[in-house]
Scaffold this motif. Sequence first.
Motif, PDB file in Angstrom:
ATOM      1  N   HIS A  40      56.141  33.972  29.068  1.00  0.00           N
ATOM      2  CA  HIS A  40      56.844  32.679  29.312  1.00  0.00           C
ATOM      3  C   HIS A  40      57.063  31.962  27.981  1.00  0.00           C
ATOM      4  N   ARG A  41      57.992  32.431  27.204  1.00  0.00           N
ATOM      5  CA  ARG A  41      58.227  31.783  25.904  1.00  0.00           C
ATOM      6  C   ARG A  41      59.286  30.693  26.098  1.00  0.00           C
ATOM      7  N   THR A  42      58.897  29.660  26.818  1.00  0.00           N
ATOM      8  CA  THR A  42      59.860  28.635  27.222  1.00  0.00           C
ATOM      9  C   THR A  42      59.731  27.341  26.411  1.00  0.00           C
ATOM     10  N   GLY A  43      58.748  27.271  25.519  1.00  0.00           N
ATOM     11  CA  GLY A  43      58.553  26.065  24.715  1.00  0.00           C
ATOM     12  C   GLY A  43      59.272  26.186  23.380  1.00  0.00           C
ATOM     13  N   ASP A  44      59.142  25.132  22.575  1.00  0.00           N
ATOM     14  CA  ASP A  44      59.845  25.115  21.286  1.00  0.00           C
ATOM     15  C   ASP A  44      59.007  25.706  20.154  1.00  0.00           C
ATOM     16  N   ALA A  45      57.714  25.900  20.375  1.00  0.00           N
ATOM     17  CA  ALA A  45      56.870  26.433  19.288  1.00  0.00           C
ATOM     18  C   ALA A  45      57.027  27.947  19.175  1.00  0.00           C
ATOM     19  N   TYR A  46      56.784  28.471  17.999  1.00  0.00           N
ATOM     20  CA  TYR A  46      56.872  29.923  17.738  1.00  0.00           C
ATOM     21  C   TYR A  46      58.169  30.509  18.321  1.00  0.00           C
ATOM     22  N   PRO A  47      59.335  30.068  17.777  1.00  0.00           N
ATOM     23  CA  PRO A  47      60.615  30.475  18.385  1.00  0.00           C
ATOM     24  C   PRO A  47      60.823  31.993  18.369  1.00  0.00           C
ATOM     25  N   ARG A  48      61.395  32.456  19.451  1.00  0.00           N
ATOM     26  CA  ARG A  48      61.701  33.876  19.615  1.00  0.00           C
ATOM     27  C   ARG A  48      62.638  34.370  18.490  1.00  0.00           C
ATOM     28  N   ASP A  49      63.533  33.490  18.055  1.00  0.00           N
ATOM     29  CA  ASP A  49      64.482  33.888  17.008  1.00  0.00           C
ATOM     30  C   ASP A  49      63.765  34.268  15.712  1.00  0.00           C
ATOM     31  N   LEU A  50      62.611  33.660  15.484  1.00  0.00           N
ATOM     32  CA  LEU A  50      61.860  33.966  14.262  1.00  0.00           C
ATOM     33  C   LEU A  50      60.820  35.059  14.491  1.00  0.00           C
ATOM     34  N   LEU A  51      60.280  35.095  15.705  1.00  0.00           N
ATOM     35  CA  LEU A  51      59.167  36.014  16.019  1.00  0.00           C
ATOM     36  C   LEU A  51      59.541  36.798  17.272  1.00  0.00           C
ATOM     37  N   PRO A  52      60.353  37.845  17.121  1.00  0.00           N
ATOM     38  CA  PRO A  52      60.877  38.520  18.318  1.00  0.00           C
ATOM     39  C   PRO A  52      59.780  39.200  19.141  1.00  0.00           C
ATOM     40  N   GLU A  53      60.087  39.345  20.435  1.00  0.00           N
ATOM     41  CA  GLU A  53      59.191  40.053  21.359  1.00  0.00           C
ATOM     42  C   GLU A  53      58.836  41.423  20.800  1.00  0.00           C
ATOM     43  N   GLY A  54      57.602  41.796  20.910  1.00  0.00           N
ATOM     44  CA  GLY A  54      57.190  43.151  20.522  1.00  0.00           C
ATOM     45  C   GLY A  54      57.056  43.352  19.027  1.00  0.00           C
ATOM     46  N   SER A  55      57.380  42.327  18.217  1.00  0.00           N
ATOM     47  CA  SER A  55      57.315  42.517  16.762  1.00  0.00           C
ATOM     48  C   SER A  55      55.877  42.374  16.268  1.00  0.00           C
ATOM     49  N   ALA A  56      55.624  42.980  15.111  1.00  0.00           N
ATOM     50  CA  ALA A  56      54.280  42.877  14.523  1.00  0.00           C
ATOM     51  C   ALA A  56      53.977  41.426  14.161  1.00  0.00           C
ATOM     52  N   ILE A  57      55.013  40.694  13.752  1.00  0.00           N
ATOM     53  CA  ILE A  57      54.767  39.311  13.313  1.00  0.00           C
ATOM     54  C   ILE A  57      54.401  38.412  14.504  1.00  0.00           C
ATOM     55  N   PHE A  58      54.968  38.711  15.676  1.00  0.00           N
ATOM     56  CA  PHE A  58      54.583  37.930  16.869  1.00  0.00           C
ATOM     57  C   PHE A  58      53.135  38.247  17.249  1.00  0.00           C
ATOM     58  N   ALA A  59      52.768  39.513  17.193  1.00  0.00           N
ATOM     59  CA  ALA A  59      51.374  39.909  17.491  1.00  0.00           C
ATOM     60  C   ALA A  59      50.420  39.225  16.513  1.00  0.00           C
ATOM     61  N   GLN A  60      50.848  39.159  15.249  1.00  0.00           N
ATOM     62  CA  GLN A  60      50.011  38.507  14.225  1.00  0.00           C
ATOM     63  C   GLN A  60      49.857  37.010  14.541  1.00  0.00           C
ATOM     64  N   ALA A  61      50.950  36.405  14.961  1.00  0.00           N
ATOM     65  CA  ALA A  61      50.901  34.969  15.304  1.00  0.00           C
ATOM     66  C   ALA A  61      49.937  34.742  16.465  1.00  0.00           C
ATOM     67  N   GLN A  62      50.023  35.576  17.466  1.00  0.00           N
ATOM     68  CA  GLN A  62      49.142  35.409  18.636  1.00  0.00           C
ATOM     69  C   GLN A  62      47.677  35.603  18.254  1.00  0.00           C
ATOM     70  N   ASN A  63      47.408  36.642  17.451  1.00  0.00           N
ATOM     71  CA  ASN A  63      46.008  36.905  17.059  1.00  0.00           C
ATOM     72  C   ASN A  63      45.424  35.746  16.273  1.00  0.00           C
ATOM     73  N   ALA A  64      46.210  35.235  15.328  1.00  0.00           N
ATOM     74  CA  ALA A  64      45.711  34.132  14.496  1.00  0.00           C
ATOM     75  C   ALA A  64      45.453  32.895  15.360  1.00  0.00           C
ATOM     76  N   PHE A  65      46.344  32.641  16.314  1.00  0.00           N
ATOM     77  CA  PHE A  65      46.224  31.469  17.187  1.00  0.00           C
ATOM     78  C   PHE A  65      44.941  31.551  18.007  1.00  0.00           C
ATOM     79  N   ILE A  66      44.685  32.718  18.581  1.00  0.00           N
ATOM     80  CA  ILE A  66      43.533  32.840  19.474  1.00  0.00           C
ATOM     81  C   ILE A  66      42.227  32.862  18.661  1.00  0.00           C
ATOM     82  N   GLU A  67      42.287  33.417  17.459  1.00  0.00           N
ATOM     83  CA  GLU A  67      41.074  33.416  16.608  1.00  0.00           C
ATOM     84  C   GLU A  67      40.691  31.987  16.217  1.00  0.00           C
TER      85      GLU A  67
END
Length: 424
Positions: free
Chosen positions: A321-348
Amino acid sequence: MALPTPDGYRMMDENELRHLLAGLPDIVARLGGDSGSWQVREVGDGNLNLVFIVEGNNGGICVKQALPYVRLVGESWPLDLNRAFFEYRASVIQAEHCHGLVPQILHYEPTLFLIVMELLSPHIIMRRGMIDAVIYPRFVEHITDYMARSLFFTSDLALPAAQRKAMITEFCPNTDLCKITEDLIFTHPYMVHELNRWTSPQLDGWAAAWRGDDQLKLAISRLKLDFLSRAEALLHGDLHTGSIMVTPDETRVIDPEFAFVGPMAFDIGKLLGNLVLNFFSHDGHETVSHERDAYRAWVVETIHGVWHGFAQKFLDLWTRHRTGDAYPRDLLPEGSAIFAQAQNAFIEQMWTDAVRYAGASMIRRTLGLAHNADLERIEDPDRRAACEKRVLELARDLVVNAGSYASVEQVTGRARAIRERDLG
Ligand code: SR1
Ligand code: MG
Protein backbone atom coordinates in the motif's frame (compact mmCIF):
# COMPACT_ATOMS: atom_id res chain seq x y z
CA MET A 1 -8.94 23.05 41.90
CA ALA A 2 -10.32 21.03 39.00
CA LEU A 3 -10.70 22.78 35.64
CA PRO A 4 -13.95 24.73 35.25
CA THR A 5 -16.38 22.46 33.45
CA PRO A 6 -18.52 23.50 30.45
CA ASP A 7 -22.26 24.18 30.80
CA GLY A 8 -24.21 20.94 31.02
CA TYR A 9 -21.31 18.81 32.23
CA ARG A 10 -22.01 16.84 35.36
CA MET A 11 -20.45 13.77 36.84
CA MET A 12 -22.63 10.75 36.29
CA ASP A 13 -23.91 8.61 39.11
CA GLU A 14 -25.88 5.40 38.59
CA ASN A 15 -29.27 7.16 38.49
CA GLU A 16 -28.25 10.03 36.21
CA LEU A 17 -26.70 7.56 33.80
CA ARG A 18 -29.79 5.37 33.77
CA HIS A 19 -31.86 8.46 32.93
CA LEU A 20 -29.48 9.56 30.16
CA LEU A 21 -29.36 6.12 28.54
CA ALA A 22 -33.15 5.77 28.68
CA GLY A 23 -33.27 8.66 26.18
CA LEU A 24 -31.10 6.86 23.59
CA PRO A 25 -33.33 4.49 21.56
CA ASP A 26 -30.48 2.35 20.13
CA ILE A 27 -29.05 1.82 23.59
CA VAL A 28 -32.47 1.04 25.08
CA ALA A 29 -32.96 -1.62 22.38
CA ARG A 30 -29.53 -3.07 23.02
CA LEU A 31 -30.12 -3.33 26.78
CA GLY A 32 -33.76 -4.40 26.58
CA GLY A 33 -36.53 -4.14 29.14
CA ASP A 34 -37.47 -1.17 31.25
CA SER A 35 -34.69 1.23 32.30
CA GLY A 36 -35.66 0.64 35.94
CA SER A 37 -34.63 -3.00 35.60
CA TRP A 38 -31.13 -2.24 34.34
CA GLN A 39 -28.20 -2.98 36.62
CA VAL A 40 -25.83 0.01 36.68
CA ARG A 41 -22.45 -0.27 38.45
CA GLU A 42 -19.42 2.04 38.58
CA VAL A 43 -16.42 -0.27 38.18
CA GLY A 44 -13.57 2.10 37.28
CA ASP A 45 -10.28 1.16 38.91
CA GLY A 46 -8.07 3.02 36.44
CA ASN A 47 -6.10 6.19 37.02
CA LEU A 48 -8.29 8.76 35.29
CA ASN A 49 -12.01 8.16 34.60
CA LEU A 50 -15.40 6.90 35.72
CA VAL A 51 -16.34 3.57 34.12
CA PHE A 52 -19.82 2.06 34.37
CA ILE A 53 -21.19 -1.30 33.32
CA VAL A 54 -24.88 -1.32 32.49
CA GLU A 55 -26.73 -4.59 31.99
CA GLY A 56 -30.28 -5.25 30.84
CA ASN A 57 -32.33 -8.27 29.75
CA ASN A 58 -30.86 -8.34 26.24
CA GLY A 59 -27.26 -7.35 26.84
CA GLY A 60 -24.79 -4.90 28.34
CA ILE A 61 -22.79 -1.78 27.55
CA CYS A 62 -19.77 -0.02 29.00
CA VAL A 63 -19.81 3.75 29.66
CA LYS A 64 -16.69 5.81 30.24
CA GLN A 65 -16.82 9.42 31.44
CA ALA A 66 -13.88 11.79 31.76
CA LEU A 67 -13.51 13.57 35.10
CA PRO A 68 -12.09 17.12 35.20
CA TYR A 69 -9.14 15.83 37.24
CA VAL A 70 -6.82 12.82 37.61
CA ARG A 71 -8.80 10.24 39.58
CA LEU A 72 -5.64 8.64 40.97
CA VAL A 73 -4.50 11.92 42.57
CA GLY A 74 -7.69 13.96 43.06
CA GLU A 75 -8.92 17.46 42.27
CA SER A 76 -5.51 18.98 42.90
CA TRP A 77 -4.48 17.70 39.44
CA PRO A 78 -6.91 19.17 36.86
CA LEU A 79 -7.14 17.32 33.56
CA ASP A 80 -8.74 18.33 30.28
CA LEU A 81 -12.12 16.68 29.70
CA ASN A 82 -11.49 16.68 25.95
CA ARG A 83 -9.48 13.49 26.35
CA ALA A 84 -12.84 11.72 25.95
CA PHE A 85 -13.23 13.33 22.52
CA PHE A 86 -9.72 12.26 21.48
CA GLU A 87 -10.44 8.73 22.64
CA TYR A 88 -13.67 8.73 20.68
CA ARG A 89 -11.98 10.03 17.52
CA ALA A 90 -9.01 7.66 17.82
CA SER A 91 -11.44 4.76 18.35
CA VAL A 92 -13.32 5.65 15.17
CA ILE A 93 -10.09 5.89 13.14
CA GLN A 94 -8.68 2.67 14.60
CA ALA A 95 -11.94 0.81 13.96
CA GLU A 96 -11.52 1.62 10.24
CA HIS A 97 -8.11 -0.01 10.16
CA CYS A 98 -8.33 -2.61 12.91
CA HIS A 99 -11.81 -4.01 12.64
CA GLY A 100 -12.60 -6.49 15.42
CA LEU A 101 -9.57 -5.47 17.49
CA VAL A 102 -11.08 -2.42 19.22
CA PRO A 103 -14.42 -2.08 21.04
CA GLN A 104 -17.37 -0.88 19.02
CA ILE A 105 -18.34 2.71 19.89
CA LEU A 106 -22.11 3.05 20.24
CA HIS A 107 -22.54 6.71 21.20
CA TYR A 108 -20.58 9.84 22.13
CA GLU A 109 -22.10 12.51 24.36
CA PRO A 110 -20.03 15.69 23.81
CA THR A 111 -21.42 17.78 26.68
CA LEU A 112 -20.75 15.05 29.21
CA PHE A 113 -17.46 13.85 27.66
CA LEU A 114 -18.92 10.39 27.82
CA ILE A 115 -18.44 7.39 25.53
CA VAL A 116 -20.84 4.46 25.30
CA MET A 117 -19.27 1.31 23.92
CA GLU A 118 -19.92 -2.40 23.64
CA LEU A 119 -19.43 -4.42 26.82
CA LEU A 120 -16.53 -6.78 26.38
CA SER A 121 -17.49 -10.02 28.06
CA PRO A 122 -16.04 -12.44 29.10
CA HIS A 123 -12.86 -10.52 28.26
CA ILE A 124 -10.58 -9.48 31.13
CA ILE A 125 -7.74 -6.98 31.38
CA MET A 126 -4.72 -8.84 30.03
CA ARG A 127 -2.48 -7.70 32.87
CA ARG A 128 -4.72 -9.51 35.36
CA GLY A 129 -4.55 -12.70 33.36
CA MET A 130 -0.78 -12.45 33.02
CA ILE A 131 -0.34 -11.98 36.77
CA ASP A 132 -2.19 -15.28 37.17
CA ALA A 133 0.03 -16.88 34.49
CA VAL A 134 -2.72 -17.32 31.91
CA ILE A 135 -1.54 -18.05 28.36
CA TYR A 136 -3.22 -16.21 25.47
CA PRO A 137 -2.42 -18.24 22.37
CA ARG A 138 -3.79 -15.76 19.82
CA PHE A 139 -2.51 -12.55 21.40
CA VAL A 140 0.55 -12.15 19.17
CA GLU A 141 -1.44 -12.64 15.99
CA HIS A 142 -4.02 -10.04 17.06
CA ILE A 143 -1.83 -7.38 18.62
CA THR A 144 0.63 -7.38 15.72
CA ASP A 145 -2.29 -6.82 13.34
CA TYR A 146 -3.46 -3.94 15.53
CA MET A 147 -0.04 -2.34 15.82
CA ALA A 148 0.98 -2.74 12.18
CA ARG A 149 -2.35 -1.53 10.78
CA SER A 150 -3.05 1.34 13.21
CA LEU A 151 0.48 2.73 12.82
CA PHE A 152 1.02 2.11 9.11
CA PHE A 153 -2.33 3.47 7.89
CA THR A 154 -1.96 6.73 9.83
CA SER A 155 1.64 7.38 8.73
CA ASP A 156 3.11 9.30 5.78
CA LEU A 157 3.75 5.92 4.16
CA ALA A 158 0.01 5.42 3.67
CA LEU A 159 -1.65 8.86 3.84
CA PRO A 160 -1.22 11.86 1.53
CA ALA A 161 0.47 14.79 3.26
CA ALA A 162 -2.66 16.99 3.46
CA GLN A 163 -4.61 14.27 5.29
CA ARG A 164 -1.72 13.63 7.63
CA LYS A 165 -1.45 17.30 8.46
CA ALA A 166 -5.18 17.43 9.21
CA MET A 167 -4.77 14.45 11.55
CA ILE A 168 -1.83 16.05 13.33
CA THR A 169 -3.87 19.23 13.75
CA GLU A 170 -6.89 17.34 15.08
CA PHE A 171 -4.95 15.51 17.80
CA CYS A 172 -2.46 18.28 18.65
CA PRO A 173 -4.68 19.74 21.41
CA ASN A 174 -4.47 16.51 23.45
CA THR A 175 -1.66 18.27 25.27
CA ASP A 176 -2.71 17.47 28.85
CA LEU A 177 -2.44 13.74 28.25
CA CYS A 178 0.85 14.10 26.40
CA LYS A 179 2.15 16.17 29.30
CA ILE A 180 1.37 13.31 31.71
CA THR A 181 3.61 11.07 29.61
CA GLU A 182 6.28 13.75 29.18
CA ASP A 183 6.47 14.24 32.95
CA LEU A 184 5.80 10.78 34.34
CA ILE A 185 7.89 8.78 31.88
CA PHE A 186 10.61 11.11 30.67
CA THR A 187 11.25 13.47 33.58
CA HIS A 188 10.07 12.72 37.13
CA PRO A 189 11.80 9.34 37.74
CA TYR A 190 15.17 11.07 37.10
CA MET A 191 14.76 13.88 39.64
CA VAL A 192 13.45 14.49 43.13
CA HIS A 193 9.69 14.79 42.69
CA GLU A 194 6.85 14.53 45.21
CA LEU A 195 4.87 12.19 42.95
CA ASN A 196 7.62 9.57 42.67
CA ARG A 197 7.36 6.43 44.76
CA TRP A 198 9.23 3.17 45.02
CA THR A 199 9.63 0.21 47.34
CA SER A 200 11.39 1.86 50.27
CA PRO A 201 13.89 1.49 51.83
CA GLN A 202 14.93 -1.38 49.53
CA LEU A 203 15.18 0.80 46.40
CA ASP A 204 16.24 4.09 48.03
CA GLY A 205 19.78 3.67 46.77
CA TRP A 206 18.61 2.88 43.24
CA ALA A 207 16.35 5.95 43.10
CA ALA A 208 19.25 8.12 44.28
CA ALA A 209 21.60 6.55 41.70
CA TRP A 210 19.07 7.33 38.95
CA ARG A 211 19.10 11.01 39.92
CA GLY A 212 22.88 11.11 39.73
CA ASP A 213 23.28 9.15 36.49
CA ASP A 214 24.23 11.67 33.80
CA GLN A 215 24.41 9.12 30.98
CA LEU A 216 20.89 7.98 31.78
CA LYS A 217 19.61 11.55 32.06
CA LEU A 218 21.16 12.43 28.71
CA ALA A 219 19.67 9.36 27.01
CA ILE A 220 16.19 9.93 28.47
CA SER A 221 16.32 13.61 27.48
CA ARG A 222 17.09 12.67 23.87
CA LEU A 223 14.19 10.26 23.98
CA LYS A 224 11.88 12.92 25.40
CA LEU A 225 12.67 15.14 22.40
CA ASP A 226 11.84 12.24 20.07
CA PHE A 227 8.50 11.82 21.85
CA LEU A 228 7.78 15.55 21.78
CA SER A 229 8.61 16.19 18.17
CA ARG A 230 8.33 13.12 15.94
CA ALA A 231 4.84 13.18 14.42
CA GLU A 232 4.98 9.81 12.67
CA ALA A 233 1.63 8.06 13.16
CA LEU A 234 -1.56 8.17 15.24
CA LEU A 235 -0.52 6.39 18.43
CA HIS A 236 -2.66 4.65 20.99
CA GLY A 237 -0.42 6.52 23.41
CA ASP A 238 -0.77 4.13 26.38
CA LEU A 239 -0.39 0.68 24.88
CA HIS A 240 0.32 -1.75 27.69
CA THR A 241 -1.31 -4.91 29.02
CA GLY A 242 -3.68 -2.79 31.15
CA SER A 243 -5.11 -1.31 27.92
CA ILE A 244 -5.82 -4.69 26.35
CA MET A 245 -8.76 -6.99 27.05
CA VAL A 246 -8.52 -10.64 26.17
CA THR A 247 -10.02 -14.08 26.11
CA PRO A 248 -8.02 -17.06 24.86
CA ASP A 249 -9.52 -16.39 21.41
CA GLU A 250 -10.01 -12.62 21.22
CA THR A 251 -8.06 -9.42 21.79
CA ARG A 252 -9.43 -5.86 22.05
CA VAL A 253 -7.32 -2.75 22.54
CA ILE A 254 -9.14 -0.24 24.76
CA ASP A 255 -8.58 3.27 26.18
CA PRO A 256 -6.84 5.31 23.45
CA GLU A 257 -7.34 8.58 25.37
CA PHE A 258 -3.61 9.36 25.15
CA ALA A 259 -3.86 9.29 21.34
CA PHE A 260 -1.78 11.81 19.41
CA VAL A 261 0.47 11.80 16.37
CA GLY A 262 3.86 10.71 17.68
CA PRO A 263 6.73 8.24 17.23
CA MET A 264 5.58 4.73 16.31
CA ALA A 265 8.30 3.19 18.45
CA PHE A 266 6.60 4.58 21.56
CA ASP A 267 3.57 2.27 21.25
CA ILE A 268 5.78 -0.69 20.39
CA GLY A 269 8.32 -0.07 23.14
CA LYS A 270 5.69 0.55 25.79
CA LEU A 271 4.05 -2.79 25.12
CA LEU A 272 7.38 -4.65 24.97
CA GLY A 273 8.57 -2.99 28.21
CA ASN A 274 5.39 -4.06 30.01
CA LEU A 275 5.83 -7.64 28.83
CA VAL A 276 9.46 -7.68 30.01
CA LEU A 277 8.34 -6.28 33.36
CA ASN A 278 5.79 -9.08 33.62
CA PHE A 279 8.57 -11.61 32.86
CA PHE A 280 10.52 -10.41 35.91
CA SER A 281 7.44 -10.24 38.18
CA HIS A 282 6.75 -13.98 38.34
CA ASP A 283 9.60 -14.58 40.76
CA GLY A 284 7.52 -12.63 43.26
CA HIS A 285 4.37 -14.65 42.62
CA GLU A 286 5.75 -18.19 42.57
CA THR A 287 5.01 -20.24 45.65
CA VAL A 288 7.69 -22.77 44.68
CA SER A 289 10.74 -21.83 42.66
CA HIS A 290 10.60 -22.83 38.96
CA GLU A 291 6.81 -23.13 39.28
CA ARG A 292 6.34 -20.56 36.51
CA ASP A 293 9.23 -21.51 34.21
CA ALA A 294 6.83 -22.55 31.45
CA TYR A 295 4.94 -19.28 31.77
CA ARG A 296 8.14 -17.24 31.62
CA ALA A 297 9.03 -19.14 28.44
CA TRP A 298 5.64 -18.16 26.98
CA VAL A 299 6.20 -14.51 27.89
CA VAL A 300 9.60 -14.60 26.14
CA GLU A 301 8.08 -16.22 23.07
CA THR A 302 5.36 -13.53 23.12
CA ILE A 303 7.92 -10.72 23.27
CA HIS A 304 9.73 -12.20 20.26
CA GLY A 305 6.44 -12.72 18.43
CA VAL A 306 5.25 -9.16 19.06
CA TRP A 307 8.34 -7.59 17.53
CA HIS A 308 8.87 -10.02 14.64
CA GLY A 309 5.16 -10.18 13.82
CA PHE A 310 4.81 -6.41 13.89
CA ALA A 311 7.91 -5.81 11.74
CA GLN A 312 6.91 -8.35 9.14
CA LYS A 313 3.30 -7.12 8.91
CA PHE A 314 4.32 -3.47 8.83
CA LEU A 315 6.79 -4.02 5.99
CA ASP A 316 4.28 -6.10 4.11
CA LEU A 317 1.68 -3.31 4.36
CA TRP A 318 4.29 -0.82 3.15
CA THR A 319 5.12 -2.98 0.14
CA ARG A 320 1.46 -3.45 -0.80
CA HIS A 321 0.00 0.00 0.00
CA ARG A 322 2.35 2.73 -1.16
CA THR A 323 -0.37 5.35 -1.01
CA GLY A 324 1.36 8.05 1.06
CA ASP A 325 3.73 10.80 0.01
CA ALA A 326 6.82 9.47 1.82
CA TYR A 327 9.41 7.29 0.05
CA PRO A 328 7.95 7.96 -3.43
CA ARG A 329 7.71 5.06 -5.83
CA ASP A 330 9.26 7.22 -8.56
CA LEU A 331 12.49 7.36 -6.56
CA LEU A 332 12.39 3.91 -4.95
CA PRO A 333 10.71 1.51 -7.37
CA GLU A 334 8.99 -1.70 -6.28
CA GLY A 335 11.37 -4.63 -6.03
CA SER A 336 14.48 -2.43 -6.23
CA ALA A 337 17.47 -2.90 -3.95
CA ILE A 338 17.19 0.73 -2.87
CA PHE A 339 13.59 0.25 -1.70
CA ALA A 340 14.62 -2.85 0.28
CA GLN A 341 17.45 -0.80 1.79
CA ALA A 342 15.01 1.96 2.75
CA GLN A 343 12.68 -0.51 4.44
CA ASN A 344 15.50 -2.23 6.35
CA ALA A 345 16.92 1.04 7.63
CA PHE A 346 13.45 2.25 8.68
CA ILE A 347 12.64 -0.88 10.65
CA GLU A 348 16.10 -1.03 12.26
CA GLN A 349 15.74 2.54 13.49
CA MET A 350 12.26 1.74 14.81
CA TRP A 351 13.64 -1.27 16.67
CA THR A 352 16.39 0.72 18.40
CA ASP A 353 13.93 3.44 19.40
CA ALA A 354 11.46 0.82 20.67
CA VAL A 355 14.23 -0.63 22.87
CA ARG A 356 14.74 2.81 24.42
CA TYR A 357 11.02 3.34 24.96
CA ALA A 358 10.71 -0.14 26.48
CA GLY A 359 13.41 0.71 29.02
CA ALA A 360 11.82 4.08 29.85
CA SER A 361 8.43 2.40 30.39
CA MET A 362 9.97 -0.12 32.79
CA ILE A 363 11.72 2.59 34.83
CA ARG A 364 8.61 4.75 35.24
CA ARG A 365 6.62 1.77 36.57
CA THR A 366 9.27 1.14 39.23
CA LEU A 367 10.38 4.62 40.35
CA GLY A 368 7.59 6.94 39.15
CA LEU A 369 3.99 7.68 40.21
CA ALA A 370 1.97 4.97 38.46
CA HIS A 371 3.11 1.40 39.08
CA ASN A 372 1.97 -1.90 37.55
CA ALA A 373 -0.06 -4.50 39.37
CA ASP A 374 2.39 -7.15 38.06
CA LEU A 375 4.87 -5.93 40.68
CA GLU A 376 2.52 -4.14 43.11
CA ARG A 377 0.66 -7.37 43.83
CA ILE A 378 3.83 -8.90 45.31
CA GLU A 379 3.08 -8.34 48.97
CA ASP A 380 6.48 -9.07 50.48
CA PRO A 381 8.49 -5.86 49.87
CA ASP A 382 11.83 -7.71 49.83
CA ARG A 383 10.65 -10.10 47.14
CA ARG A 384 9.10 -7.24 45.19
CA ALA A 385 12.25 -5.13 45.43
CA ALA A 386 14.37 -8.05 44.21
CA CYS A 387 12.24 -8.24 41.06
CA GLU A 388 12.26 -4.46 40.66
CA LYS A 389 16.06 -4.28 40.85
CA ARG A 390 16.27 -6.71 37.92
CA VAL A 391 13.75 -4.60 36.01
CA LEU A 392 15.80 -1.47 36.65
CA GLU A 393 19.14 -3.05 35.76
CA LEU A 394 17.90 -4.15 32.36
CA ALA A 395 15.85 -0.99 31.78
CA ARG A 396 18.81 1.33 32.29
CA ASP A 397 20.85 -0.61 29.77
CA LEU A 398 18.01 -0.54 27.24
CA VAL A 399 17.76 3.25 27.49
CA VAL A 400 21.49 4.00 27.48
CA ASN A 401 22.82 1.21 25.22
CA ALA A 402 19.86 0.53 22.94
CA GLY A 403 22.14 0.32 19.91
CA SER A 404 23.91 -2.74 21.30
CA TYR A 405 20.66 -4.75 21.24
CA ALA A 406 20.55 -5.81 17.61
CA SER A 407 17.66 -8.20 18.09
CA VAL A 408 14.71 -8.85 20.37
CA GLU A 409 16.35 -12.15 21.33
CA GLN A 410 19.26 -10.16 22.77
CA VAL A 411 16.87 -8.24 25.01
CA THR A 412 15.18 -11.36 26.37
CA GLY A 413 18.59 -13.08 26.57
CA ARG A 414 19.84 -10.31 28.83
CA ALA A 415 16.64 -10.48 30.92
CA ARG A 416 17.14 -14.22 31.41
CA ALA A 417 20.83 -13.77 32.22
CA ILE A 418 20.09 -11.16 34.91
CA ARG A 419 17.51 -13.45 36.48
CA GLU A 420 19.64 -16.57 36.32
CA ARG A 421 22.64 -14.74 37.78
CA ASP A 422 20.54 -13.90 40.85
CA LEU A 423 18.49 -17.08 41.15
CA GLY A 424 20.51 -19.78 39.47
C1 SR1 B 1 -1.77 10.09 36.21
S1 SR1 B 1 -2.07 8.92 35.02
C2 SR1 B 1 -0.83 7.74 35.21
C3 SR1 B 1 -0.76 6.77 34.11
O1 SR1 B 1 -1.98 6.11 33.93
C4 SR1 B 1 -2.15 5.78 32.56
O2 SR1 B 1 -2.32 4.41 32.41
C5 SR1 B 1 -0.92 6.28 31.85
O3 SR1 B 1 0.04 5.26 31.68
C6 SR1 B 1 -0.43 7.33 32.77
O4 SR1 B 1 0.93 7.63 32.58
MG1 MG C 1 -6.01 3.78 30.45
